[in-house]
Design a protein around this motif. Structure first.
Motif, PDB file in Angstrom:
ATOM      1  N   ILE A 115       0.813  -1.226   0.000  1.00  0.00           N
ATOM      2  CA  ILE A 115       0.000   0.000   0.000  1.00  0.00           C
ATOM      3  C   ILE A 115       0.847   1.277   0.000  1.00  0.00           C
ATOM      4  CG2 ILE A 115      -1.602   1.363   1.426  1.00  0.00           C
ATOM      5  CD1 ILE A 115      -3.032  -1.334   2.067  1.00  0.00           C
ATOM      6  N   PRO A 116       1.869   1.411   0.872  1.00  0.00           N
ATOM      7  CA  PRO A 116       2.638   2.665   0.877  1.00  0.00           C
ATOM      8  C   PRO A 116       3.285   2.997  -0.467  1.00  0.00           C
ATOM      9  CG  PRO A 116       3.118   1.384   2.845  1.00  0.00           C
ATOM     10  CD  PRO A 116       2.326   0.493   1.935  1.00  0.00           C
ATOM     11  N   VAL A 117       3.673   1.983  -1.211  1.00  0.00           N
ATOM     12  CA  VAL A 117       4.312   2.214  -2.503  1.00  0.00           C
ATOM     13  C   VAL A 117       3.287   2.727  -3.527  1.00  0.00           C
ATOM     14  CG1 VAL A 117       5.457   1.053  -4.440  1.00  0.00           C
ATOM     15  CG2 VAL A 117       6.191   0.603  -2.105  1.00  0.00           C
ATOM     16  N   ILE A 118       2.083   2.146  -3.514  1.00  0.00           N
ATOM     17  CA  ILE A 118       1.037   2.636  -4.425  1.00  0.00           C
ATOM     18  C   ILE A 118       0.688   4.084  -4.099  1.00  0.00           C
ATOM     19  CG2 ILE A 118      -1.327   2.286  -5.259  1.00  0.00           C
ATOM     20  CD1 ILE A 118      -1.051  -0.679  -4.618  1.00  0.00           C
ATOM     21  N   VAL A 119       0.576   4.393  -2.812  1.00  0.00           N
ATOM     22  CA  VAL A 119       0.276   5.764  -2.382  1.00  0.00           C
ATOM     23  C   VAL A 119       1.393   6.712  -2.819  1.00  0.00           C
ATOM     24  CG1 VAL A 119      -0.049   7.266  -0.369  1.00  0.00           C
ATOM     25  CG2 VAL A 119      -1.192   5.036  -0.464  1.00  0.00           C
ATOM     26  N   LEU A 140      -5.223  -3.241 -14.503  1.00  0.00           N
ATOM     27  CA  LEU A 140      -5.243  -4.465 -13.702  1.00  0.00           C
ATOM     28  C   LEU A 140      -3.831  -4.863 -13.285  1.00  0.00           C
ATOM     29  CD1 LEU A 140      -7.625  -6.708 -15.865  1.00  0.00           C
ATOM     30  CD2 LEU A 140      -8.114  -5.935 -13.542  1.00  0.00           C
ATOM     31  N   VAL A 141      -3.705  -5.283 -12.019  1.00  0.00           N
ATOM     32  CA  VAL A 141      -2.502  -5.978 -11.557  1.00  0.00           C
ATOM     33  C   VAL A 141      -2.979  -7.325 -11.020  1.00  0.00           C
ATOM     34  CG1 VAL A 141      -0.532  -6.003  -9.983  1.00  0.00           C
ATOM     35  CG2 VAL A 141      -1.303  -3.829 -10.975  1.00  0.00           C
ATOM     36  N   PRO A 178      -2.665 -10.425 -24.299  1.00  0.00           N
ATOM     37  CA  PRO A 178      -1.349 -10.423 -24.948  1.00  0.00           C
ATOM     38  C   PRO A 178      -0.535  -9.164 -24.683  1.00  0.00           C
ATOM     39  CG  PRO A 178      -3.124 -10.181 -26.572  1.00  0.00           C
ATOM     40  CD  PRO A 178      -3.763 -10.541 -25.279  1.00  0.00           C
ATOM     41  N   HIS A 179      -1.207  -8.076 -24.323  1.00  0.00           N
ATOM     42  CA  HIS A 179      -0.481  -6.823 -24.054  1.00  0.00           C
ATOM     43  C   HIS A 179       0.034  -6.727 -22.620  1.00  0.00           C
ATOM     44  CE1 HIS A 179      -4.551  -6.117 -22.609  1.00  0.00           C
ATOM     45  NE2 HIS A 179      -4.131  -5.050 -21.940  1.00  0.00           N
ATOM     46  N   ALA A 180      -0.278  -7.728 -21.786  1.00  0.00           N
ATOM     47  CA  ALA A 180       0.124  -7.686 -20.373  1.00  0.00           C
ATOM     48  C   ALA A 180       1.636  -7.848 -20.231  1.00  0.00           C
ATOM     49  CB  ALA A 180      -0.580  -8.799 -19.602  1.00  0.00           C
ATOM     50  N   LYS A 181       2.171  -7.184 -19.211  1.00  0.00           N
ATOM     51  CA  LYS A 181       3.572  -7.372 -18.845  1.00  0.00           C
ATOM     52  C   LYS A 181       3.622  -8.429 -17.751  1.00  0.00           C
ATOM     53  CE  LYS A 181       4.916  -2.710 -20.126  1.00  0.00           C
ATOM     54  NZ  LYS A 181       5.347  -1.366 -19.666  1.00  0.00           N
ATOM     55  N   VAL A 182       4.415  -9.481 -17.957  1.00  0.00           N
ATOM     56  CA  VAL A 182       4.471 -10.609 -17.029  1.00  0.00           C
ATOM     57  C   VAL A 182       5.826 -10.643 -16.322  1.00  0.00           C
ATOM     58  CG1 VAL A 182       4.358 -13.114 -16.804  1.00  0.00           C
ATOM     59  CG2 VAL A 182       2.866 -11.952 -18.435  1.00  0.00           C
ATOM     60  N   HIS A 183       5.776 -10.805 -15.005  1.00  0.00           N
ATOM     61  CA  HIS A 183       6.992 -10.893 -14.198  1.00  0.00           C
ATOM     62  C   HIS A 183       6.889 -12.125 -13.300  1.00  0.00           C
ATOM     63  CE1 HIS A 183       7.811  -6.762 -15.449  1.00  0.00           C
ATOM     64  NE2 HIS A 183       6.562  -6.470 -15.104  1.00  0.00           N
ATOM     65  N   ILE A 184       7.780 -13.084 -13.492  1.00  0.00           N
ATOM     66  CA  ILE A 184       7.849 -14.282 -12.648  1.00  0.00           C
ATOM     67  C   ILE A 184       9.013 -14.081 -11.674  1.00  0.00           C
ATOM     68  CG2 ILE A 184       7.994 -16.786 -12.573  1.00  0.00           C
ATOM     69  CD1 ILE A 184       5.623 -15.770 -14.241  1.00  0.00           C
ATOM     70  N   ILE A 185       8.722 -14.081 -10.377  1.00  0.00           N
ATOM     71  CA  ILE A 185       9.754 -13.821  -9.374  1.00  0.00           C
ATOM     72  C   ILE A 185      10.395 -15.146  -8.960  1.00  0.00           C
ATOM     73  CG2 ILE A 185      10.233 -12.840  -7.097  1.00  0.00           C
ATOM     74  CD1 ILE A 185       7.758 -11.071  -7.459  1.00  0.00           C
ATOM     75  N   PRO A 186      11.706 -15.306  -9.199  1.00  0.00           N
ATOM     76  CA  PRO A 186      12.387 -16.573  -8.890  1.00  0.00           C
ATOM     77  C   PRO A 186      12.318 -16.913  -7.399  1.00  0.00           C
ATOM     78  CG  PRO A 186      13.775 -15.157 -10.263  1.00  0.00           C
ATOM     79  CD  PRO A 186      12.613 -14.325  -9.802  1.00  0.00           C
ATOM     80  N   ASN A 187      12.156 -18.196  -7.122  1.00  0.00           N
ATOM     81  CA  ASN A 187      12.203 -18.741  -5.752  1.00  0.00           C
ATOM     82  C   ASN A 187      11.130 -18.178  -4.817  1.00  0.00           C
ATOM     83  OD1 ASN A 187      14.518 -20.369  -6.296  1.00  0.00           O
ATOM     84  ND2 ASN A 187      15.750 -18.493  -6.227  1.00  0.00           N
ATOM     85  N   GLN A 234       6.449   0.265 -11.418  1.00  0.00           N
ATOM     86  CA  GLN A 234       6.504   0.364 -12.872  1.00  0.00           C
ATOM     87  C   GLN A 234       5.095   0.477 -13.450  1.00  0.00           C
ATOM     88  OE1 GLN A 234       8.733  -2.982 -14.391  1.00  0.00           O
ATOM     89  NE2 GLN A 234      10.609  -2.388 -13.337  1.00  0.00           N
ATOM     90  N   HIS A 235       4.196  -0.335 -12.913  1.00  0.00           N
ATOM     91  CA  HIS A 235       2.811  -0.325 -13.402  1.00  0.00           C
ATOM     92  C   HIS A 235       2.154   1.038 -13.202  1.00  0.00           C
ATOM     93  CE1 HIS A 235      -1.182  -2.005 -14.365  1.00  0.00           C
ATOM     94  NE2 HIS A 235      -1.621  -1.218 -13.390  1.00  0.00           N
ATOM     95  N   PHE A 236       2.223   1.543 -11.965  1.00  0.00           N
ATOM     96  CA  PHE A 236       1.469   2.765 -11.662  1.00  0.00           C
ATOM     97  C   PHE A 236       2.158   4.022 -12.150  1.00  0.00           C
ATOM     98  CE2 PHE A 236      -0.757  -0.150  -8.741  1.00  0.00           C
ATOM     99  CZ  PHE A 236      -2.051   0.136  -9.166  1.00  0.00           C
TER     100      PHE A 236
END
Length: 273
Positions: A43-47, A118-119, A240-249, A268-270
């Motif tokens: 939340i603090p980061v979105i704010v 959307l996230v 298909p336009h979505a940005k995908v991030h897979i976080i390792p481990n 990055q999104h906001f």
């Protein structure tokens, strides 16, 4: 993190609200067995990106009262309509996790004009999904009730969750536990999972393909409940336009497990919407 509350349809609904009331609004929807505290470090980061955040405890979870009627998938969708109307949220960004995605994405498909972006994390409305082992037990009458008796033991719940999320704090863990405290409270989970007929969502993949709002998909590589392949499936088949991030481990509860990595992609999104 402090919670507010309102009375909605005669029931207390707890929620976190942060940021300026004049800023664009972001609605955060948690899953099972979670509460709005899932988003404590997000939340603090979105704010800080210039947005206002509202994160409810879904009915029956955290500090919110349960419904009088069965806690079905459809009933939670109606709750989103009722809650956003009560909070005067006309258009907003939607961030979802786990069951918050099954509820929120289905709702977004029915009200696309209200969604600014959307996230999506660790969730799917694909009819190709196979319920994980615990979900299968919850969906089974008798077996689900039996395992809930064991899950109502605080020490057992605590030790089990800390294996999944070693860095979870006690405040958050206690909030997550509320839905398991009694046979009555745990009915919320059983009713929700038993209403989860994924055949219902076949038409929603087509609806998702019509959504052209900005989309970011964030996933834990080692999610034992919703494998990361569903992140790629969501992009390939619907967005298909979505940005995908897979976080390792990282596992399922990425907002708590690896908040710094999640927040990097949230920023990055906001900053780009």
């Amino acid at each position: 993190m402090e919670k507010n509350s309102i009375v909605l349809n005669g029931k207390k609904i707890s929620y976190i609200e942060e940021g300026s009331g004049h800023a664009p609004t972001v609605l955060l929807l948690h899953g099972v067995p979670e509460s709005s505290l899932l988003w404590k470090k997000i939340i603090p980061v979105i704010v800080s990106c210039g947005f206002s955040v509202i994160a409810p405890d879904l009915p029956g979870f955290g500090q919110s009262d349960p419904f009088d009627e069965p806690s079905t998938w459809e009933r939670y969708e109606q709750f989103i309509s009722d809650f956003t109307s009560e909070m005067k949220m006309d258009k907003f960004h939607l961030v979802v996790h786990d069951w918050g995605g099954l509820i929120g994405l289905k709702w977004a498909c029915d009200f696309p004009e209200k969604i600014l972006s959307l996230v999506i994390s660790n969730t799917t409305i694909s009819d190709g999904y196979q319920w994980h082992r615990l979900a299968q037990i919850w969906r089974t009458p008798g077996a689900g009730e039996e395992i809930m008796k064991r899950m109502s033991d605080w020490s057992q719940f605590q030790s089990g969750m800390k294996k999944s999320i070693p860095n979870v704090d006690d405040e958050t863990l206690n909030d997550f536990f509320q839905v398991f405290r009694t046979a009555e409270s745990s009915r919320v989970v059983l009713e929700l999972y038993r209403s989860g007929n994924l055949e219902k969502v076949k038409t929603y993949n087509a609806k998702l393909t019509q959504m052209d709002q900005p989309v970011t998909i964030i996933w834990g590589e080692k999610d034992p409940y919703v494998p990361f392949e569903f992140a790629l499936k969501l992009q390939n088949e619907c967005l298909p336009h979505a940005k995908v991030h897979i976080i390792p481990n990282a596992g399922h509860f990425i907002q708590i497990e690896v908040p710094n990595e999640v927040n990097l992609y949230i920023q990055q999104h906001f900053k780009n919407t």
